[in-house]
Scaffold this motif. Structure first.
Motif, PDB file in Angstrom:
ATOM      1  N   GLN A 251       1.202  14.787   1.983  1.00  0.00           N
ATOM      2  CA  GLN A 251       0.690  14.064   3.153  1.00  0.00           C
ATOM      3  C   GLN A 251       1.614  14.293   4.353  1.00  0.00           C
ATOM      4  O   GLN A 251       2.763  13.866   4.344  1.00  0.00           O
ATOM      5  CB  GLN A 251       0.602  12.570   2.854  1.00  0.00           C
ATOM      6  CG  GLN A 251       0.065  11.724   4.001  1.00  0.00           C
ATOM      7  CD  GLN A 251      -1.394  12.010   4.296  1.00  0.00           C
ATOM      8  OE1 GLN A 251      -2.206  12.060   3.382  1.00  0.00           O
ATOM      9  NE2 GLN A 251      -1.722  12.190   5.551  1.00  0.00           N
TER      10      GLN A 251
ATOM     11  N   ASN B 124       0.836  -1.200   0.000  1.00  0.00           N
ATOM     12  CA  ASN B 124       0.000   0.000   0.000  1.00  0.00           C
ATOM     13  C   ASN B 124       0.872   1.253   0.000  1.00  0.00           C
ATOM     14  O   ASN B 124       1.584   1.533   0.964  1.00  0.00           O
ATOM     15  CB  ASN B 124      -0.914  -0.006   1.229  1.00  0.00           C
ATOM     16  CG  ASN B 124      -1.893   1.150   1.235  1.00  0.00           C
ATOM     17  OD1 ASN B 124      -1.853   2.028   0.384  1.00  0.00           O
ATOM     18  ND2 ASN B 124      -2.790   1.143   2.207  1.00  0.00           N
ATOM     19  N   ILE B 125       0.808   2.020  -1.089  1.00  0.00           N
ATOM     20  CA  ILE B 125       1.614   3.231  -1.227  1.00  0.00           C
ATOM     21  C   ILE B 125       1.310   4.237  -0.131  1.00  0.00           C
ATOM     22  O   ILE B 125       2.136   5.096   0.184  1.00  0.00           O
ATOM     23  CB  ILE B 125       1.369   3.868  -2.620  1.00  0.00           C
ATOM     24  CG1 ILE B 125       2.408   4.952  -2.932  1.00  0.00           C
ATOM     25  CG2 ILE B 125      -0.033   4.453  -2.714  1.00  0.00           C
ATOM     26  CD1 ILE B 125       3.724   4.427  -3.355  1.00  0.00           C
ATOM     27  N   HIS B 126       0.140   4.115   0.507  1.00  0.00           N
ATOM     28  CA  HIS B 126      -0.276   5.073   1.539  1.00  0.00           C
ATOM     29  C   HIS B 126      -0.025   4.564   2.955  1.00  0.00           C
ATOM     30  O   HIS B 126      -0.522   5.164   3.919  1.00  0.00           O
ATOM     31  CB  HIS B 126      -1.757   5.421   1.356  1.00  0.00           C
ATOM     32  CG  HIS B 126      -2.078   5.920  -0.014  1.00  0.00           C
ATOM     33  ND1 HIS B 126      -1.456   7.016  -0.581  1.00  0.00           N
ATOM     34  CD2 HIS B 126      -2.951   5.453  -0.954  1.00  0.00           C
ATOM     35  CE1 HIS B 126      -1.934   7.217  -1.804  1.00  0.00           C
ATOM     36  NE2 HIS B 126      -2.839   6.290  -2.051  1.00  0.00           N
ATOM     37  N   ASP B 127       0.764   3.490   3.115  1.00  0.00           N
ATOM     38  CA  ASP B 127       1.141   3.027   4.451  1.00  0.00           C
ATOM     39  C   ASP B 127       1.731   4.173   5.261  1.00  0.00           C
ATOM     40  O   ASP B 127       2.447   5.024   4.728  1.00  0.00           O
ATOM     41  CB  ASP B 127       2.197   1.920   4.357  1.00  0.00           C
ATOM     42  CG  ASP B 127       1.599   0.544   4.093  1.00  0.00           C
ATOM     43  OD1 ASP B 127       0.370   0.397   4.202  1.00  0.00           O
ATOM     44  OD2 ASP B 127       2.378  -0.381   3.770  1.00  0.00           O
ATOM     45  N   GLN B 128       1.418   4.180   6.567  1.00  0.00           N
ATOM     46  CA  GLN B 128       1.972   5.199   7.466  1.00  0.00           C
ATOM     47  C   GLN B 128       2.387   4.559   8.787  1.00  0.00           C
ATOM     48  O   GLN B 128       1.731   3.639   9.281  1.00  0.00           O
ATOM     49  CB  GLN B 128       0.930   6.277   7.774  1.00  0.00           C
ATOM     50  CG  GLN B 128       0.542   7.156   6.603  1.00  0.00           C
ATOM     51  CD  GLN B 128      -0.577   8.122   6.978  1.00  0.00           C
ATOM     52  OE1 GLN B 128      -1.741   7.804   6.805  1.00  0.00           O
ATOM     53  NE2 GLN B 128      -0.208   9.290   7.483  1.00  0.00           N
TER      54      GLN B 128
ATOM     55  N   ARG C 232       2.921  14.224   8.499  1.00  0.00           N
ATOM     56  CA  ARG C 232       2.889  13.453   9.740  1.00  0.00           C
ATOM     57  C   ARG C 232       1.856  14.069  10.667  1.00  0.00           C
ATOM     58  O   ARG C 232       1.310  15.135  10.388  1.00  0.00           O
ATOM     59  CB  ARG C 232       4.257  13.523  10.432  1.00  0.00           C
ATOM     60  CG  ARG C 232       5.126  12.349  10.243  1.00  0.00           C
ATOM     61  CD  ARG C 232       6.397  12.403  11.037  1.00  0.00           C
ATOM     62  NE  ARG C 232       6.796  13.684  11.608  1.00  0.00           N
ATOM     63  CZ  ARG C 232       8.006  13.947  12.059  1.00  0.00           C
ATOM     64  NH1 ARG C 232       8.943  13.032  12.005  1.00  0.00           N
ATOM     65  NH2 ARG C 232       8.296  15.134  12.558  1.00  0.00           N
TER      66      ARG C 232
ATOM     67  N   LEU D  53       7.943   6.502  -5.933  1.00  0.00           N
ATOM     68  CA  LEU D  53       6.753   6.623  -5.089  1.00  0.00           C
ATOM     69  C   LEU D  53       5.769   7.643  -5.654  1.00  0.00           C
ATOM     70  O   LEU D  53       4.559   7.401  -5.694  1.00  0.00           O
ATOM     71  CB  LEU D  53       7.155   7.003  -3.668  1.00  0.00           C
ATOM     72  CG  LEU D  53       7.908   5.930  -2.867  1.00  0.00           C
ATOM     73  CD1 LEU D  53       8.483   6.521  -1.591  1.00  0.00           C
ATOM     74  CD2 LEU D  53       7.003   4.743  -2.552  1.00  0.00           C
TER      75      LEU D  53
ATOM     76  N   THR E 223       4.768   8.685   6.071  1.00  0.00           N
ATOM     77  CA  THR E 223       4.538   7.834   4.904  1.00  0.00           C
ATOM     78  C   THR E 223       5.867   7.353   4.333  1.00  0.00           C
ATOM     79  O   THR E 223       6.944   7.811   4.728  1.00  0.00           O
ATOM     80  CB  THR E 223       3.800   8.613   3.805  1.00  0.00           C
ATOM     81  OG1 THR E 223       4.640   9.723   3.404  1.00  0.00           O
ATOM     82  CG2 THR E 223       2.455   9.135   4.302  1.00  0.00           C
TER      83      THR E 223
ATOM     84  N   GLY F 112       1.747   7.093  -7.183  1.00  0.00           N
ATOM     85  CA  GLY F 112       0.553   7.642  -6.549  1.00  0.00           C
ATOM     86  C   GLY F 112       0.718   8.151  -5.135  1.00  0.00           C
ATOM     87  O   GLY F 112      -0.280   8.477  -4.476  1.00  0.00           O
ATOM     88  N   ALA F 113       1.950   8.255  -4.643  1.00  0.00           N
ATOM     89  CA  ALA F 113       2.147   8.801  -3.300  1.00  0.00           C
ATOM     90  C   ALA F 113       1.695  10.260  -3.253  1.00  0.00           C
ATOM     91  O   ALA F 113       1.855  11.003  -4.220  1.00  0.00           O
ATOM     92  CB  ALA F 113       3.616   8.696  -2.895  1.00  0.00           C
ATOM     93  N   LYS F 114       1.127  10.661  -2.114  1.00  0.00           N
ATOM     94  CA  LYS F 114       0.635  12.035  -1.947  1.00  0.00           C
ATOM     95  C   LYS F 114       1.781  12.933  -1.485  1.00  0.00           C
ATOM     96  O   LYS F 114       2.316  12.767  -0.396  1.00  0.00           O
ATOM     97  CB  LYS F 114      -0.503  12.064  -0.930  1.00  0.00           C
ATOM     98  CG  LYS F 114      -1.730  11.264  -1.362  1.00  0.00           C
ATOM     99  CD  LYS F 114      -2.800  11.276  -0.284  1.00  0.00           C
ATOM    100  CE  LYS F 114      -4.019  10.468  -0.706  1.00  0.00           C
ATOM    101  NZ  LYS F 114      -5.049  10.421   0.362  1.00  0.00           N
TER     102      LYS F 114
END
Length: 236
Positions: A140, A104-108, A142, A131, A114, A135-137
């Motif tokens: 985004q 998942n590219i949106h893992d945090q 912390r 990334l 991220t 599609g990474a934002k």
């Protein structure tokens, strides 16, 4: 799907963790083929063999673990995943393999960091480009409001800052304490990063919550000249 229960560590599981960390594919193959080690077994911190291999950059081991059905969803106690670990240490081939296998590219992390944030912190430009193209934002943050551009600016990774600005990073996004990327760059003393932010339109008149301007955070004459020149352009 990763099993959420933590099983008691066994000598064979510990051997699998060691093999994954060291990139010992022959030992890992022997252990998994024995059927006595679960590919997603986890140690007391929640760390799997896949995480260890990704963290150390052993792409051949990562690919092998997927043959046994390793999950990209397993998390450590701080929220870490294999993708986050590979990104944090700049292992581009591993990041690519993980994404191809559904990471998942949106893992945090539980603090909100991220994969892109961690790569930006380390200055890993190739990973960042991968990334972002996946599609990474770019904006985004912390949980404390720190965005990837901010951390790259603080660390002085000027080429990362340039790429992020080109990809739409918010040049004036501030942390919860009101400090912007420009504040961070000025404090770090990185002249090239300061120049890049100013050229992209970062506002030198923004104050943080301590009511400080970026120019009030440095005695570096070259940085001060840059800031004053942009302040003059805005006033005119």
């Amino acid at each position: 799907m990763c099993k959420m229960s933590f099983k008691k560590e066994t000598p064979l599981a510990n051997a699998a963790f060691w093999a994954a960390r060291r990139g010992n594919l022959a030992l890992l193959r022997l252990l998994l083929n024995s059927g006595r080690v679960d590919v997603d077994c986890r140690d007391s911190s929640g760390t799997t063999a896949l995480f260890f291999a990704a963290q150390q950059g052993h792409n051949d081991v990562v690919r092998f673990l997927f043959e046994f059905g390793a999950s990209t969803e397993c998390r450590t106690k701080d929220g870490g995943t294999a993708l986050l670990a590979a990104s944090q240490y700049g292992h581009m081939q591993v990041v690519e393999t993980l994404l191809k296998h559904g990471a998942n590219i949106h893992d945090q992390l539980y603090d909100g960091a991220t994969a892109l944030f961690l790569a930006a912190q380390g200055g890993y430009l190739d990973v960042i480009r991968l990334l972002l193209s996946s599609g990474a934002k770019v904006n985004q943050p912390r949980q404390d409001g720190t965005a990837p551009l901010w951390i790259a600016s603080q660390m002085g990774h000027s080429e990362v800052v340039r790429v992020m600005l080109l990809r739409g990073a918010d040049r004036d996004a501030a942390r919860n304490n009101g400090t912007s990327a420009l504040h961070a760059a000025v404090l770090s003393g990185n002249i090239k990063t300061v120049a890049l932010l100013l050229e992209a339109g970062a506002d030198p008149a923004l104050r943080n919550k301590a009511n400080e301007l970026p120019a009030e955070l440095t005695k570096n004459e070259r940085i001060l000249r840059l800031l004053r020149s942009k302040e003059g352009h805005r006033k005119s």
